[in-house]
Enzyme design. Sequence first.
Site, PDB file in Angstrom:
ATOM      1  N   MET A 125      11.005   6.254  -6.607  1.00  0.00           N
ATOM      2  CA  MET A 125       9.736   6.379  -5.883  1.00  0.00           C
ATOM      3  C   MET A 125       9.655   5.295  -4.815  1.00  0.00           C
ATOM      4  O   MET A 125      10.047   4.149  -5.066  1.00  0.00           O
ATOM      5  CB  MET A 125       8.572   6.242  -6.859  1.00  0.00           C
ATOM      6  CG  MET A 125       8.464   7.435  -7.757  1.00  0.00           C
ATOM      7  SD  MET A 125       7.053   7.276  -8.865  1.00  0.00           S
ATOM      8  CE  MET A 125       7.333   8.729  -9.855  1.00  0.00           C
ATOM      9  N   GLY A 131       0.806  -1.216   0.000  1.00  0.00           N
ATOM     10  CA  GLY A 131       0.000   0.000   0.000  1.00  0.00           C
ATOM     11  C   GLY A 131       0.838   1.263   0.000  1.00  0.00           C
ATOM     12  O   GLY A 131       2.025   1.220  -0.329  1.00  0.00           O
ATOM     13  N   LYS A 161      13.428  -1.904  -8.200  1.00  0.00           N
ATOM     14  CA  LYS A 161      13.811  -1.050  -7.070  1.00  0.00           C
ATOM     15  C   LYS A 161      14.275  -1.910  -5.886  1.00  0.00           C
ATOM     16  O   LYS A 161      15.215  -1.574  -5.190  1.00  0.00           O
ATOM     17  CB  LYS A 161      12.603  -0.184  -6.706  1.00  0.00           C
ATOM     18  CG  LYS A 161      12.479   0.240  -5.285  1.00  0.00           C
ATOM     19  CD  LYS A 161      12.993   1.624  -5.108  1.00  0.00           C
ATOM     20  CE  LYS A 161      12.924   2.184  -3.720  1.00  0.00           C
ATOM     21  NZ  LYS A 161      12.442   1.397  -2.654  1.00  0.00           N
ATOM     22  N   ASP A 162      13.558  -3.029  -5.659  1.00  0.00           N
ATOM     23  CA  ASP A 162      13.942  -3.955  -4.585  1.00  0.00           C
ATOM     24  C   ASP A 162      14.694  -5.124  -5.224  1.00  0.00           C
ATOM     25  O   ASP A 162      14.169  -6.233  -5.346  1.00  0.00           O
ATOM     26  CB  ASP A 162      12.684  -4.426  -3.843  1.00  0.00           C
ATOM     27  CG  ASP A 162      11.970  -3.265  -3.180  1.00  0.00           C
ATOM     28  OD1 ASP A 162      12.343  -2.905  -2.060  1.00  0.00           O
ATOM     29  OD2 ASP A 162      11.058  -2.682  -3.809  1.00  0.00           O
ATOM     30  N   HIS A 171       4.297   1.675  -8.133  1.00  0.00           N
ATOM     31  CA  HIS A 171       3.358   0.547  -8.015  1.00  0.00           C
ATOM     32  C   HIS A 171       2.428   0.495  -9.233  1.00  0.00           C
ATOM     33  O   HIS A 171       2.149  -0.573  -9.781  1.00  0.00           O
ATOM     34  CB  HIS A 171       2.480   0.696  -6.762  1.00  0.00           C
ATOM     35  CG  HIS A 171       3.214   0.669  -5.467  1.00  0.00           C
ATOM     36  ND1 HIS A 171       3.315   1.763  -4.648  1.00  0.00           N
ATOM     37  CD2 HIS A 171       3.884  -0.324  -4.830  1.00  0.00           C
ATOM     38  CE1 HIS A 171       3.999   1.450  -3.554  1.00  0.00           C
ATOM     39  NE2 HIS A 171       4.365   0.191  -3.642  1.00  0.00           N
TER      40      HIS A 171
HETATM   41  P1  AMP Z   1       6.063  -2.284  -1.600  1.00  0.00           P
HETATM   42  O1  AMP Z   1       4.676  -1.795  -1.476  1.00  0.00           O
HETATM   43  O2  AMP Z   1       7.103  -1.279  -1.226  1.00  0.00           O
HETATM   44  O3  AMP Z   1       6.257  -3.628  -0.952  1.00  0.00           O
HETATM   45  O4  AMP Z   1       6.304  -2.527  -3.148  1.00  0.00           O
HETATM   46  C1  AMP Z   1       5.450  -3.345  -3.904  1.00  0.00           C
HETATM   47  C2  AMP Z   1       6.088  -3.573  -5.249  1.00  0.00           C
HETATM   48  O5  AMP Z   1       6.288  -2.330  -5.908  1.00  0.00           O
HETATM   49  C3  AMP Z   1       7.474  -4.244  -5.136  1.00  0.00           C
HETATM   50  O6  AMP Z   1       7.598  -5.212  -6.165  1.00  0.00           O
HETATM   51  C4  AMP Z   1       8.397  -3.076  -5.356  1.00  0.00           C
HETATM   52  O7  AMP Z   1       9.663  -3.458  -5.881  1.00  0.00           O
HETATM   53  C5  AMP Z   1       7.616  -2.259  -6.364  1.00  0.00           C
HETATM   54  N1  AMP Z   1       8.096  -0.880  -6.372  1.00  0.00           N
HETATM   55  C6  AMP Z   1       8.294  -0.075  -5.301  1.00  0.00           C
HETATM   56  N2  AMP Z   1       8.807   1.099  -5.693  1.00  0.00           N
HETATM   57  C7  AMP Z   1       8.938   1.049  -7.039  1.00  0.00           C
HETATM   58  C8  AMP Z   1       9.413   1.951  -8.031  1.00  0.00           C
HETATM   59  N3  AMP Z   1       9.875   3.149  -7.711  1.00  0.00           N
HETATM   60  N4  AMP Z   1       9.397   1.552  -9.329  1.00  0.00           N
HETATM   61  C9  AMP Z   1       8.935   0.323  -9.670  1.00  0.00           C
HETATM   62  N5  AMP Z   1       8.471  -0.576  -8.778  1.00  0.00           N
HETATM   63  C10 AMP Z   1       8.476  -0.234  -7.487  1.00  0.00           C
END
Ligand code: AMP
Length: 282
Positions: A186, A31, A151-152, A37
């Site tokens: 981001m 979220g 990013k991760d 995302h």
């Molecule tokens: P999170 O909500 O932070 O767990 O991220 C959910 C998904 O979004 C994960 O696969 C992240 O790697 C991806 N994500 C987060 N930030 C970015 C970004 N800046 N660009 C592309 N994907 C992202």
Amino acid sequence: MILLKNSIELQKWITKQQIKGAKIGFVPTMGALHNGHISLIINSKSQNLLTICSIFVNPTQFNDPSDFEKYPQTIETDILSLEKAGTDLLFLPNLDQIYPTGTAHQPVYALGNLENLLEGRYRPGHFQGVCQVVSRLLDIVQPNKLFLGQKDFQQCMVIQKLLELKQSLTELVICPTLREASGLAMSSRNMRLSVEGRQKAALIYQVLSNIQSKLVSSSPIEQLIQEGKSILLNAGFEKIDYLELVSVQSLEHNPNWEPSIPSVLIIAVYLEGIRLIDNLPL
Ligand code: AMP
């Protein structure tokens, strides 16, 4: 957009769609959604008939309880953004739906060195928690394709390993990192930065790009790394967990840059008490 909170109802809905032959793309998130995302949703929509997104802040992947408590929650705007992006279904489970028998006795995944390096060194248990939640979500959703962000970077490698361990048929699609105009990757955590901090955080990508531009084949990169660390510390970053050049395959430290070996510059730093990560594949 359909919104479901119950995992059994979701599985029934998915089974119906799969009988009709629908291919399902899945975007798991915690979220506090931003355009990074949403880029995963758009990618999934371009490759699948149906796109499912989940929002679940997974407690088992937080090694720092205060980080978990402070994790931003913006569910109302998240729902609007997902609807606007054309998401077919949002899965919004509570803790019991993900961990029906509790979080205490979860499987341990054989991730090898992947969970000890970089993020693993500074966030013990983090990747086991990530695998626990993603494994459960994959069992529920059984997607054709799973969309993750580069990013991760290390997380992508861990989940690739998880898919192998589970002998899963799900295909992993790794999507490029979306950045602000300043170059800052981001991240939901950026919301916790002050306006000034957000400007300063752009230095992370500048340092990575600067190192990249100065790389010369076979030369040791230690000096460039040290210069990068000094720039960040002098600018007011409180702590650098790591700034390293590592091999894409093993994530092991590369003392020299060899263009023939796929490598990635990878970083984790603290600014205003917030831990930020980024990377730059070379
Ligand atoms: P999170 O909500 O932070 O767990 O991220 C959910 C998904 O979004 C994960 O696969 C992240 O790697 C991806 N994500 C987060 N930030 C970015 C970004 N800046 N660009 C592309 N994907 C992202």
